[in-house]
Design an enzyme around this catalytic site. Structure first.
Site: not given
Length: 541
Positions: A317-318, A477-479
Site C-alpha cells: 500500500f501507500h 487506497n493505493h494498492v
C-alpha cells in the site's frame, strides 16, 4: 462519446443508459444496444467476443478502448452500476455505502488500516481526486533491477503517458480553482524552502467544488464513465454492468472466457443479491478487476496463473497520514480542488506531500472528542485545512486471502518498522508546514498524544519512537503487487506485457502487476501499462 482526442461527449448521458429499459430517450440507438444494465437482464446470458475485459476502472477502460479501436470485438464487464449526477450523494457516508465495496468499511488485518475500492462504472476514477503523476526514472530503475524488467522504463512508457494525458486533458491545476486551502500549502513550502507544484489532474473545466470523492456533479473530472468508456462504445465495444465475474474459464494453457452471476446494484455482491447466470466466451481475457479482486478471482478459478505461488502475495500500500491545521482567518476549505498541490521534495526519503479535503463526516474520524467537543471542532471547519503524506511502503508486505463463498477478500498486512519511521517523519514535516503557513494550532490525530498542538516544538513528539502503528489514523487506497510482473516466471505472475506466464491469452491490467510501490499516485502509470498491454494484445489476436 469521445474520439481519440478525448474529452467528455455532451451527447453521452449515462442516466439515459441507466434507464434504457424504461425510457425511450433520444440517445444513439446503436450505443443503447451496446450498454446493458441490471433492469435489462431477464434470464441467463450467453455472449461471445474477441476479448472480455473485467473491470471498468482506469486500466480496464483504457484496455477496452484501445482493443476496440484496433477493430476487436470487446465486451467490458463491470460489477457495479452506472452512476449519474442525480445519484451522487454529498454526504460522504451515504456516498461510500453506494460506491465502495463493503460499504467503504474494508479494513486490513494485522496492522489495521481502512482501504477503499470502488464498485461502479468507471471504477475508482469516479470517486478519486483525479491525481496524475508520472513516477521518476528512479522508480523504474528499482523495478528493472529487482524484477528483471527490460522495457518498463520512462523512455518506453512516456509515449503511453503522453497519449493518455492528451486524451484526458491532464494538466496542472490552475490557481483559479486552487482555493486558499491549497495555496496555503504552496506558501508553506516556499517558507521552508521546499519545492512544490500544482497537481496535474484529468479534468476539463474544473470549478474547484471539492466534490471529487462523492462524484463530480459538474462532470469536469474525466472519470472513465465520461471519457474512455464512451470512447470504447464509439469504437464498437459493448458494456455490461451488474455482472459479477466469479470464474475465468480455461482449457489447458488457454483462457476461454469468464462466468458468474448478475448482481442487484448496491447488494454488495452477496449471494442473496445474485440472480441470473452469465458466461462470455472470448479469445482472450483481460483482468482489470483491481489489486484485491483479481487474486480472488484467480484463486476461485482453480488457483489459476499461480505456478509461481505469487498470486495474492506481496500486497503493498501507500499508507497515508494527515494533519488538520486551524488558521486565524477563514480558509473556506470546501472551495478549491480536492487535492490541488503537492511536494515531491521528500520522495527520495520515501514520502510525498499533498493537500487534501474530504466530506466533513469522513473527517470526523480524525477529530478528537465527542458531543459538544466534537461539535466545537466542526465549528472550526471554515478556518481549517488538511494536508497529508503517502509513503512508498515497499518493506510493508501482506497477502490477499480468499473467503470460500465470497468475492470479498481478507487482507492481511503489517507496517514495517522502517516504513513507520517514514510516517513519523512525514507527520513532523506536515506539522512544520502548518506552523510555517501561520496556523494557530494543529490537530495531529495521533492517539495517545496531545489532541491539539499550538507550537512547533510540541510537534517534535510526532517523530519519535513513541508513535506506534496503533497510534496512527492511516488510510491506504493505493494498492499494489498482488499479481506482480517479473521477468522470471517462477517469481512473478505476468510478464512485461501483462500476460500471465502460465497462460497464452490471459492478461492482467491493474495495479496488482506493479512489482513495487510507485511512490506516487498510481492511476496514470496503471493506464500507461494498460495501453501498452492492449496494443500488444491487439497485434497478437
Amino acid at each position: 462519446m469521445s474520439d481519440e482526442r478525448g474529452g467528455a461527449d455532451p451527447d453521452f448521458a449515462p442516466e439515459r443508459v441507466a434507464n434504457a429499459a424504461s425510457e425511450s430517450g433520444d440517445w444513439l440507438a446503436a450505443a443503447r444496444e451496446r450498454v446493458r444494465v441490471f433492469a435489462q437482464y431477464d434470464g441467463p446470458i450467453q455472449e461471445k467476443a474477441d476479448v472480455v475485459v473485467v473491470g471498468s476502472g482506469p486500466c480496464g477502460a483504457v484496455a477496452a478502448y484501445e482493443l476496440a479501436r484496433a477493430g476487436k470485438d470487446v465486451i467490458l464487464v463491470e460489477e457495479g452500476p452506472p452512476f449519474t449526477v442525480r445519484d451522487f450523494e454529498l454526504d460522504g457516508n451515504l456516498s461510500m455505502t453506494r460506491t465502495m465495496r463493503e460499504g467503504g468499511l474494508r479494513m486490513t488485518r494485522g496492522t489495521t488500516m481502512p482501504t477503499m475500492q470502488a464498485v461502479a462504472l468507471g471504477g475508482g476514477s469516479l470517486v478519486n481526486s483525479a491525481i496524475c503523476v508520472r513516477p521518476p526514472q528512479s522508480v523504474f530503475d528499482r523495478w528493472a533491477t529487482g524484477f528483471e524488467l527490460e522495457r518498463t522504463n520512462r523512455e518506453a512508457l512516456d509515449p503511453h503517458f503522453d497519449a493518455i494525458g492528451a486524451f484526458l486533458g491532464i494538466a496542472p491545476t490552475p490557481d483559479a480553482v486552487q482555493g486558499r486551502r491549497n495555496l496555503l500549502f504552496r506558501d508553506a513550502c516556499d517558507a521552508l524552502g521546499l519545492s512544490s507544484e500544482p497537481i496535474a489532474r484529468n479534468v476539463r473545466g474544473c470549478r474547484g467544488s471539492g466534490e471529487c470523492f462523492t462524484g463530480c456533479r459538474s462532470r469536469a473530472k474525466q472519470s472513465m464513465d465520461v471519457s474512455y468508456v464512451p470512447a470504447a462504445l464509439r469504437a464498437g465495444a459493448r458494456v455490461m454492468t451488474s455482472l459479477q465475474v466469479q470464474a475465468v474459464r480455461h482449457v489447458g494453457r488457454r483462457a476461454t472466457g469468464v462466468a458468474g452471476h448478475v448482481v442487484v446494484p448496491f447488494s454488495g455482491g452477496s449471494r442473496v443479491g445474485r440472480t441470473h447466470r452469465f458466461s462470455i466466451d472470448a479469445k482472450a481475457v483481460v483482468l482489470a478487476a483491481g489489486c484485491t479482486a483479481t487474486p480472488v478471482l484467480l484463486r476461485h478459478s482453480g488457483n489459476l496463473a499461480n505456478r509461481s505461488g505469487q498470486v495474492g502475495r506481496n500486497l503493498q500500500f501507500h499508507p497515508g497520514v494527515a494533519i488538520a491545521g486551524v488558521f486565524p482567518e477563514a480558509v473556506d476549505p470546501q472551495f478549491g480542488a480536492t487535492q490541488g498541490y503537492q511536494s515531491l521534495a521528500f520522495l527520495d526519503e520515501g514520502f510525498k506531500l499533498e493537500t487534501l479535503w474530504a466530506p466533513p463526516p469522513l473527517l470526523s474520524m480524525r477529530f478528537p472528542g465527542m458531543g459538544a467537543e466534537l461539535q466545537a471542532r466542526y465549528a472550526e471547519l471554515p478556518r481549517m485545512a488538511v494536508w497529508d503524506a503517502i509513503v512508498g511502503a515497499n518493506r510493508s508486505l501482506g497477502e490477499v486471502r480468499v473467503r470460500p463463498w465470497s468475492t470479498n477478500p481478507v487482507l492481511h498486512w503489517r507496517l514495517h518498522p522502517e516504513d513507520l519511521a517514514i510516517l513519523r517523519r512525514a507527520l513532523h514535516v506536515i506539522a512544520r508546514l502548518f506552523f510555517a503557513a501561520g496556523a494557530t494550532k494543529i490537530l495531529p490525530g495521533v492517539h495517545g498524544f496531545a489532541e491539539q498542538m499550538v507550537r512547533e516544538e510540541e510537534a517534535r513528539a510526532l517523530d519519535s519512537p513513541a508513535v506506534r502503528p496503533e497510534n496512527l489514523v492511516m488510510g491506504g487506497n493505493h494498492v499494489f503487487c498482488t499479481t506482480r510482473m517479473h521477468g522470471d516466471p517462477t517469481r512473478g505472475v505476468v510478464d512485461e506485457d501483462g500476460r500471465c506466464h502460465d497462460l497464452e491469452n490471459l492478461y492482467i491490467a491493474d495495479t496488482g502487476i506493479f512489482p513495487m510501490c510507485p511512490s506516487v499516485n498510481p492511476m496514470w502509470t496503471g493506464m500507461a501499462l494498460a495501453r501498452r498491454q492492449a496494443l500488444t494484445l491487439a497485434n497478437r489476436l
